[in-house]
Design a protein around this motif. Structure first.
Motif, PDB file in Angstrom:
ATOM      1  N   ALA A  19       0.950  -1.209  -0.038  1.00 53.95           N
ATOM      2  CA  ALA A  19       0.027  -0.024  -0.117  1.00 53.95           C
ATOM      3  C   ALA A  19       0.800   1.155   0.008  1.00 53.95           C
ATOM      4  O   ALA A  19       0.776   2.224  -0.791  1.00 53.95           O
ATOM      5  N   VAL A  20       1.877   1.115   0.735  1.00 50.88           N
ATOM      6  CA  VAL A  20       2.788   2.224   0.793  1.00 50.88           C
ATOM      7  C   VAL A  20       3.572   2.594  -0.521  1.00 50.88           C
ATOM      8  O   VAL A  20       3.499   3.681  -0.947  1.00 50.88           O
ATOM      9  N   TYR A  21       4.032   1.476  -0.963  1.00 53.55           N
ATOM     10  CA  TYR A  21       4.674   1.643  -2.300  1.00 53.55           C
ATOM     11  C   TYR A  21       3.848   2.388  -3.415  1.00 53.55           C
ATOM     12  O   TYR A  21       4.238   3.123  -4.212  1.00 53.55           O
ATOM     13  N   PHE A  22       2.641   1.666  -3.381  1.00 58.05           N
ATOM     14  CA  PHE A  22       1.672   2.126  -4.520  1.00 58.05           C
ATOM     15  C   PHE A  22       1.108   3.434  -4.358  1.00 58.05           C
ATOM     16  O   PHE A  22       0.731   4.224  -5.272  1.00 58.05           O
ATOM     17  N   MET A  23       1.091   3.971  -3.189  1.00 59.81           N
ATOM     18  CA  MET A  23       0.596   5.478  -2.703  1.00 59.81           C
ATOM     19  C   MET A  23       1.692   6.475  -2.847  1.00 59.81           C
ATOM     20  O   MET A  23       1.277   7.541  -2.703  1.00 59.81           O
ATOM     21  N   LEU A  24       2.881   6.243  -2.648  1.00 59.94           N
ATOM     22  CA  LEU A  24       3.763   7.148  -2.303  1.00 59.94           C
ATOM     23  C   LEU A  24       3.851   7.993  -3.529  1.00 59.94           C
ATOM     24  O   LEU A  24       4.086   9.204  -3.487  1.00 59.94           O
ATOM     25  N   GLY A  25       3.725   7.610  -4.731  1.00 67.69           N
ATOM     26  CA  GLY A  25       3.764   8.514  -5.994  1.00 67.69           C
ATOM     27  C   GLY A  25       2.645   9.201  -6.150  1.00 67.69           C
ATOM     28  O   GLY A  25       2.328  10.041  -6.836  1.00 67.69           O
ATOM     29  N   ARG A  26       1.415   8.672  -5.376  1.00 69.80           N
ATOM     30  CA  ARG A  26      -0.037   9.562  -5.588  1.00 69.80           C
ATOM     31  C   ARG A  26      -0.316  10.667  -4.493  1.00 69.80           C
ATOM     32  O   ARG A  26      -0.991  11.167  -4.669  1.00 69.80           O
ATOM     33  N   PHE A  27       0.263  10.077  -3.159  1.00 68.16           N
ATOM     34  CA  PHE A  27      -0.047  10.828  -1.853  1.00 68.16           C
ATOM     35  C   PHE A  27       1.343  11.191  -1.337  1.00 68.16           C
ATOM     36  O   PHE A  27       2.348  10.616  -1.492  1.00 68.16           O
ATOM     37  N   GLU A  28       1.283  12.537  -0.508  1.00 67.26           N
ATOM     38  CA  GLU A  28       2.352  12.881   0.090  1.00 67.26           C
ATOM     39  C   GLU A  28       2.683  11.796   1.333  1.00 67.26           C
ATOM     40  O   GLU A  28       1.528  11.448   1.938  1.00 67.26           O
ATOM     41  N   PRO A  29       4.059  11.805   1.836  1.00 70.83           N
ATOM     42  CA  PRO A  29       4.029  10.869   2.809  1.00 70.83           C
ATOM     43  C   PRO A  29       3.327  11.181   3.972  1.00 70.83           C
ATOM     44  O   PRO A  29       2.775  10.417   4.844  1.00 70.83           O
TER      45      PRO A  29
END
Length: 182
Positions: A19-29
């Motif tokens: 989830a972190v891997y796929f969301m990092l490019g879409r959402f800020e940390p």
């Protein structure tokens, strides 16, 4: 805790690295830190083990770090924190028995013979070694690997290693049991 909630928590925990891997490019940390806090709080309230309350505090610190600096590193350190918590849980049970593995074994057989208790102690030591190794690799991948390598290790390889260790121990246990029955 209901079985459905336990399974949902397990699924969320297992999916965290991906989830972190796929969301990092879409959402800020800083926004992903919310996921981290939710996961830690669910785990802390789902168990009676105090170690998960301490892990929730550590997770909150990682989330504050991720939010304050909008940094991905604290999000990637969470698997290492989980390994540290598991090491602490299993390690403390070696110091203050019964061990975690003995407690689990007694769920099936409340009258464990002394040989079985000694075996559960060795298995607990083996898991401690695993958590040291796995946690160390989790830190290394968080600090120096690409996000793809981090997700591959923490979201797949670590689980395969854990499953292999669990299955291997189960096979050894069957042989030990058969030998003790003879």
């Amino acid at each position: 805790m209901s079985r459905a909630r336990a399974l949902a928590l397990l699924a969320l925990s297992l999916a965290y690295p991906l989830a972190v891997y796929f969301m990092l490019g879409r959402f800020e940390p800083r926004w992903l830190a919310v996921l981290l806090c939710v996961l830690a709080l669910l785990r802390a309230f789902a168990t009676r083990e105090r170690i998960w309350l301490f892990a929730a505090v550590g997770t909150a610190a990682l989330a504050v770090w991720a939010t304050a600096f909008n940094a991905a590193l604290p999000l990637k350190l969470y698997p290492a924190l989980v390994n540290a918590a598991m090491l602490l849980l299993f390690g403390l049970s070696l110091r203050f028995p019964p061990t975690v593995v003995e407690r689990l074994a007694r769920l099936q057989d409340p009258d464990l013979p002394p040989g079985a208790v000694a075996y559960t102690r060795r298995v607990t030591q083996m898991w401690c070694g695993f958590f040291i190794l796995n946690g160390g690799i989790a830190v290394i991948t968080a600090l120096w690997a690409t996000e793809r390598v981090w997700a591959l290790y923490n979201g797949l390889i670590a689980y395969v290693m854990m499953g292999t260790l669990f299955a291997g121990e189960w096979l050894v246990r069957q042989r030990v049991k058969a030998r003790s029955d003879d």
